[in-house]
Design a protein around this motif. Structure first.
Motif, mmCIF file in Angstrom:
data_model
loop_
_atom_site.group_PDB
_atom_site.id
_atom_site.type_symbol
_atom_site.label_atom_id
_atom_site.label_comp_id
_atom_site.label_asym_id
_atom_site.label_seq_id
_atom_site.Cartn_x
_atom_site.Cartn_y
_atom_site.Cartn_z
ATOM 1 N N ASP A 36 0.800 -1.232 0.000
ATOM 2 C CA ASP A 36 0.000 0.000 0.000
ATOM 3 C C ASP A 36 0.831 1.280 0.000
ATOM 4 N N MET A 37 1.914 1.264 -0.744
ATOM 5 C CA MET A 37 2.696 2.477 -0.987
ATOM 6 C C MET A 37 2.786 2.645 -2.508
ATOM 7 N N PRO A 38 1.676 3.049 -3.146
ATOM 8 C CA PRO A 38 1.585 3.023 -4.607
ATOM 9 C C PRO A 38 2.530 3.968 -5.349
ATOM 10 N N HIS A 39 2.954 5.031 -4.720
ATOM 11 C CA HIS A 39 3.772 6.030 -5.412
ATOM 12 C C HIS A 39 5.237 5.997 -4.991
ATOM 13 N N ILE A 40 5.658 4.901 -4.406
ATOM 14 C CA ILE A 40 6.993 4.823 -3.829
ATOM 15 C C ILE A 40 8.098 4.882 -4.883
ATOM 16 N N GLU A 41 9.112 5.607 -4.545
ATOM 17 C CA GLU A 41 10.394 5.556 -5.252
ATOM 18 C C GLU A 41 11.411 5.160 -4.197
ATOM 19 N N PHE A 42 12.230 4.188 -4.501
ATOM 20 C CA PHE A 42 13.269 3.713 -3.579
ATOM 21 C C PHE A 42 14.539 3.554 -4.394
ATOM 22 N N LEU A 43 15.608 4.164 -3.935
ATOM 23 C CA LEU A 43 16.870 4.010 -4.635
ATOM 24 C C LEU A 43 18.027 4.092 -3.667
ATOM 25 N N VAL A 44 19.172 3.662 -4.155
ATOM 26 C CA VAL A 44 20.389 3.693 -3.356
ATOM 27 C C VAL A 44 21.300 4.743 -3.969
ATOM 28 N N ASP A 45 21.707 5.691 -3.149
ATOM 29 C CA ASP A 45 22.597 6.767 -3.589
ATOM 30 C C ASP A 45 24.017 6.439 -3.119
ATOM 31 N N PHE A 46 24.932 6.360 -4.061
ATOM 32 C CA PHE A 46 26.313 6.037 -3.737
ATOM 33 C C PHE A 46 27.179 7.286 -3.776
ATOM 34 N N SER A 47 28.106 7.371 -2.851
ATOM 35 C CA SER A 47 29.142 8.396 -2.905
ATOM 36 C C SER A 47 30.475 7.693 -2.682
ATOM 37 N N ALA B 205 26.904 4.078 0.830
ATOM 38 C CA ALA B 205 25.568 3.978 0.251
ATOM 39 C C ALA B 205 24.524 4.504 1.227
ATOM 40 N N GLU B 206 23.496 5.136 0.672
ATOM 41 C CA GLU B 206 22.389 5.649 1.485
ATOM 42 C C GLU B 206 21.087 5.346 0.768
ATOM 43 N N PHE B 207 20.077 4.855 1.518
ATOM 44 C CA PHE B 207 18.761 4.577 0.948
ATOM 45 C C PHE B 207 17.969 5.880 0.887
ATOM 46 N N LEU B 208 17.364 6.131 -0.275
ATOM 47 C CA LEU B 208 16.519 7.302 -0.471
ATOM 48 C C LEU B 208 15.115 6.840 -0.854
ATOM 49 N N ILE B 209 14.112 7.581 -0.393
ATOM 50 C CA ILE B 209 12.738 7.285 -0.802
ATOM 51 C C ILE B 209 11.968 8.563 -1.081
ATOM 52 N N VAL C 35 3.791 11.548 -4.737
ATOM 53 C CA VAL C 35 3.949 12.075 -6.083
ATOM 54 C C VAL C 35 4.543 13.475 -6.021
ATOM 55 N N GLY C 36 5.535 13.734 -6.860
ATOM 56 C CA GLY C 36 6.116 15.069 -6.968
ATOM 57 C C GLY C 36 7.230 15.369 -5.987
ATOM 58 N N GLU C 37 7.497 14.484 -5.058
ATOM 59 C CA GLU C 37 8.581 14.707 -4.102
ATOM 60 C C GLU C 37 9.849 14.016 -4.577
ATOM 61 N N ALA C 38 10.951 14.721 -4.466
ATOM 62 C CA ALA C 38 12.237 14.120 -4.818
ATOM 63 C C ALA C 38 12.640 13.132 -3.724
ATOM 64 N N PRO C 39 13.290 12.023 -4.096
ATOM 65 C CA PRO C 39 13.758 11.070 -3.078
ATOM 66 C C PRO C 39 14.734 11.731 -2.102
ATOM 67 N N LYS C 40 14.537 11.410 -0.827
ATOM 68 C CA LYS C 40 15.385 11.950 0.254
ATOM 69 C C LYS C 40 15.807 10.798 1.152
ATOM 70 N N THR D 207 16.376 8.040 6.589
ATOM 71 C CA THR D 207 16.585 8.419 7.989
ATOM 72 C C THR D 207 15.993 9.783 8.316
ATOM 73 N N LYS D 208 15.756 10.594 7.304
ATOM 74 C CA LYS D 208 15.252 11.948 7.554
ATOM 75 C C LYS D 208 13.747 12.100 7.330
ATOM 76 N N ILE D 209 13.145 11.250 6.466
ATOM 77 C CA ILE D 209 11.749 11.518 6.099
ATOM 78 C C ILE D 209 10.769 10.375 6.317
ATOM 79 N N ALA D 210 11.234 9.170 6.518
ATOM 80 C CA ALA D 210 10.305 8.036 6.604
ATOM 81 C C ALA D 210 9.546 8.038 7.926
ATOM 82 N N SER D 211 8.240 7.794 7.830
ATOM 83 C CA SER D 211 7.404 7.668 9.029
ATOM 84 C C SER D 211 7.587 6.270 9.610
#
Length: 168
Positions: free
Chosen positions: A25-36, A48-52, A56-61, A64-68
């Motif tokens: 039930d997370m229909p609009h999810i974007e999940f990616l791994v950001d490498f530095s 590596a850091e997980f971003l989500i 809709v319309g929100e850039a992945p962040k 640790t900062k935005i997930a409920s």
């Protein structure tokens, strides 16, 4: 070479995580791994850091900062589900995987836990009837305060007790 393989694996794994999260039930999810890149160490040259983005319309962040709490619960379940067939762990324990989840999302979490249980033993601490109803064996856990201590108790439930407990 290790860095290249990590990035390829992260891309394919991200797609699998998104598919699991859409089911949960997370229909609009974007999940990616950001490498530095970091200085070469025993773990290679990658950080590596997980971003989500769950909306809709929100850039992945960073997660640790935005997930409920509910999002974190479902992300954890999605990751564990994907890894379930790849590791040799025979028992998976979820302690309150239902945090911040209700309604259809709770039903989907219960269904996902059940599907994982077809290949592994799953133990789950839950407060939600949608999840408890999917289990085969049920135990009631409660605490009792005495004058000198807090005692924890556990008791297997009969079929009738299970029905009453889930209904309450």
């Amino acid at each position: 070479e290790l860095s290249r393989v990590r990035k390829e694996t992260a891309k394919s794994s991200s797609e699998k995580v998104c598919n699991e999260l859409r089911f949960l039930d997370m229909p609009h999810i974007e999940f990616l791994v950001d490498f530095s890149e970091v200085s070469l160490c025993e773990n290679g040259v990658d950080s590596a850091e997980f971003l989500i983005s769950a909306n809709v319309g929100e850039a992945p962040k960073p997660i640790t900062k935005i997930a409920s709490g509910g999002e974190l619960s479902r992300i954890m379940l999605a990751l564990k589900t994907i890894m379930a067939n790849k590791d040799k762990v025979e028992t998976m324990i979820f302690d309150e995987i239902d945090t911040g989840v209700s309604g259809i999302a709770a039903q989907r979490v219960g269904e996902k836990l059940y599907s994982v249980s077809l290949g592994k033993q799953v133990m789950c601490v839950t407060h939600l009837p949608q999840i408890a109803a999917m289990g085969q064996h049920h135990y009631k856990v409660w605490k009792e305060d005495t004058a000198t201590a807090t005692l924890s108790h556990i008791s297997p439930l009969t079929k009738e007790e299970r029905i009453t407990e889930i209904a309450n």
